[in-house]
Scaffold this active site. Sequence first.
Site, PDB file in Angstrom:
ATOM      1  CE  LYS A  17      -9.899   4.151 -20.412  1.00 20.50           C
ATOM      2  NZ  LYS A  17     -10.358   3.607 -19.183  1.00 20.50           N
TER       3      LYS A  17
ATOM      4  NE  ARG B 275      -2.525   0.853   3.527  1.00 19.84           N
ATOM      5  CZ  ARG B 275      -1.757   1.540   4.387  1.00 19.84           C
ATOM      6  NH1 ARG B 275      -1.311   2.746   4.076  1.00 19.84           N
ATOM      7  NH2 ARG B 275      -1.467   1.032   5.567  1.00 19.84           N
TER       8      ARG B 275
ATOM      9  CG  ASP C  58      -7.102  12.351 -18.388  1.00 25.89           C
ATOM     10  OD1 ASP C  58      -6.338  11.639 -19.082  1.00 25.89           O
ATOM     11  OD2 ASP C  58      -8.147  11.921 -17.872  1.00 25.89           O
TER      12      ASP C  58
ATOM     13  CE1 TYR D 253     -14.349   8.032 -18.379  1.00 22.73           C
ATOM     14  CE2 TYR D 253     -13.366   8.685 -16.296  1.00 22.73           C
ATOM     15  CZ  TYR D 253     -14.059   7.763 -17.062  1.00 22.73           C
ATOM     16  OH  TYR D 253     -14.459   6.582 -16.496  1.00 22.73           O
TER      17      TYR D 253
HETATM   18  N1  PLP Z   1      -9.360   9.608 -18.115  1.00 23.77           N
HETATM   19  C1  PLP Z   1      -9.871   9.282 -19.298  1.00 23.77           C
HETATM   20  C2  PLP Z   1      -9.654  10.201 -20.462  1.00 23.77           C
HETATM   21  C3  PLP Z   1     -10.622   8.117 -19.454  1.00 23.77           C
HETATM   22  O1  PLP Z   1     -11.152   7.821 -20.641  1.00 23.77           O
HETATM   23  C4  PLP Z   1     -10.828   7.281 -18.314  1.00 23.77           C
HETATM   24  C5  PLP Z   1     -11.629   6.047 -18.398  1.00 23.77           C
HETATM   25  O2  PLP Z   1     -12.290   5.775 -19.363  1.00 23.77           O
HETATM   26  C6  PLP Z   1     -10.280   7.660 -17.094  1.00 23.77           C
HETATM   27  C7  PLP Z   1      -9.542   8.823 -17.025  1.00 23.77           C
HETATM   28  C8  PLP Z   1     -10.492   6.838 -15.849  1.00 23.77           C
HETATM   29  O3  PLP Z   1      -9.654   5.723 -15.865  1.00 23.77           O
HETATM   30  P1  PLP Z   1      -9.931   4.355 -15.065  1.00 23.77           P
HETATM   31  O4  PLP Z   1     -11.132   3.727 -15.686  1.00 23.77           O
HETATM   32  O5  PLP Z   1      -8.653   3.589 -15.268  1.00 23.77           O
HETATM   33  O6  PLP Z   1     -10.160   4.714 -13.645  1.00 23.77           O
END
Ligand code: PLP
Length: 391
Positions: free
Chosen positions: A209, A58, A184, A112
């Site tokens: 991703k 952790r 992001d 997102y």
């Molecule tokens: N940021 C973007 C652009 C995303 O498309 C996603 C998920 O689809 C996330 C963050 C969140 O990621 P996670 O599903 O790994 O928590």
Amino acid sequence: MKTEERSVGTKYKHLDTKLVHAGEPEPRIKGAVSLPIFQSAMFEYAGETNYHDLKYIRLNNTPNHVALHEKLAALESAEAALVTASGMAAISTSLLTVLSHGDHLLIQAHLYGGTHDLVTKDFASFGLSYDFIDADDPESWKSKLRPKTQAIYVETVSNPLLQVADLKSVVAFAKANGLVSMIDNTFASPVNFRPPEHGFDLSLHSCTKYLNGHSDIVAGACIGRRDLIQEITHKLNHLGGSLDPHAAFLLYRGVKTLGVRVRYQNESALKLARFLEKHSAVAKVNYPGLESHPRHQRARELFDGFGGMLSFELKGGLEASERFMQKAKIPIPAPSLGGVESLMTRPSTTSHSGMSPEDRKKLGISDSLIRISVGIETTEDLLEDFDQALK
Ligand code: PLP
């Protein structure tokens, strides 16, 4: 050696070499070419005097964590990195580190869905406030600043409309106003854009991703300034959203092929976008690599590639979209993105279903919009499949 003490990004010059070699233990453990999984919750006490230095999963400091931190930091030429249990753990832990009770955030309106939900539904309970900004209109940001504004948050390429914000102005505005700049970078991946090289303080990823690329784990990362990464690590140590070593091993393995995957996906997506744009059944294609994209020139200047994500509308509206998704044989109808297999989804039913229909409408996300994550299948096969599905 502690992660903080390791020098990163200097040993290997180019991205693909960093992808394969950065972070490797020296010497190799028993000569193992592939870093083994250290599936041990705790490690023998070695006289550590600081809680955060105790060796415990952790506390984000097992050999699998440390190797990943070094590799990810090297990829974006950053000072430090931290892996987390999901992209949302990276986003939420970073925001809760940079913002404290009473603070205010400027955040891009096109986001997102999960991040949008976090801000609109949970911020108030933490005593945090926010204002949405048009990330393409720097003139409008100043009036939204408040005495307690601490950070500005954007996405490299917005989900699902593939908009490209004025990223240079975001960095300049943050510097001029003493804000932490956060981005992001999931959609671009370090192959196409490396935010710390452009002055961003924090680059966040859903490693679920592109970075992992094989649709088999959920993981996240924060990459950027050493002081901030250390603060975020301590916050994550308390909140507990740490990545399991087995998932860390899979991510470490998956990321090695990021360069070859993403460059192929860039090429394939551009060919598909061009094909769709010319097709008589298609009303609109959103892809920054198309000359018709309103910020194509900006994307050209900023990015090394335009990415594997695109979205489009059909002239026949929702009914036509549903029919397309029934007829297309190669892309799998599933949310998420960035894997080796092509995926398709209607964001209004998946990633952005948490938003109210009014909010989606305001942002231009229609119910019929189809988002495609282009995989690494042979481009010709995808083109043929899209062609038959559109007929
Ligand atoms: N940021 C973007 C652009 C995303 O498309 C996603 C998920 O689809 C996330 C963050 C969140 O990621 P996670 O599903 O790994 O928590």
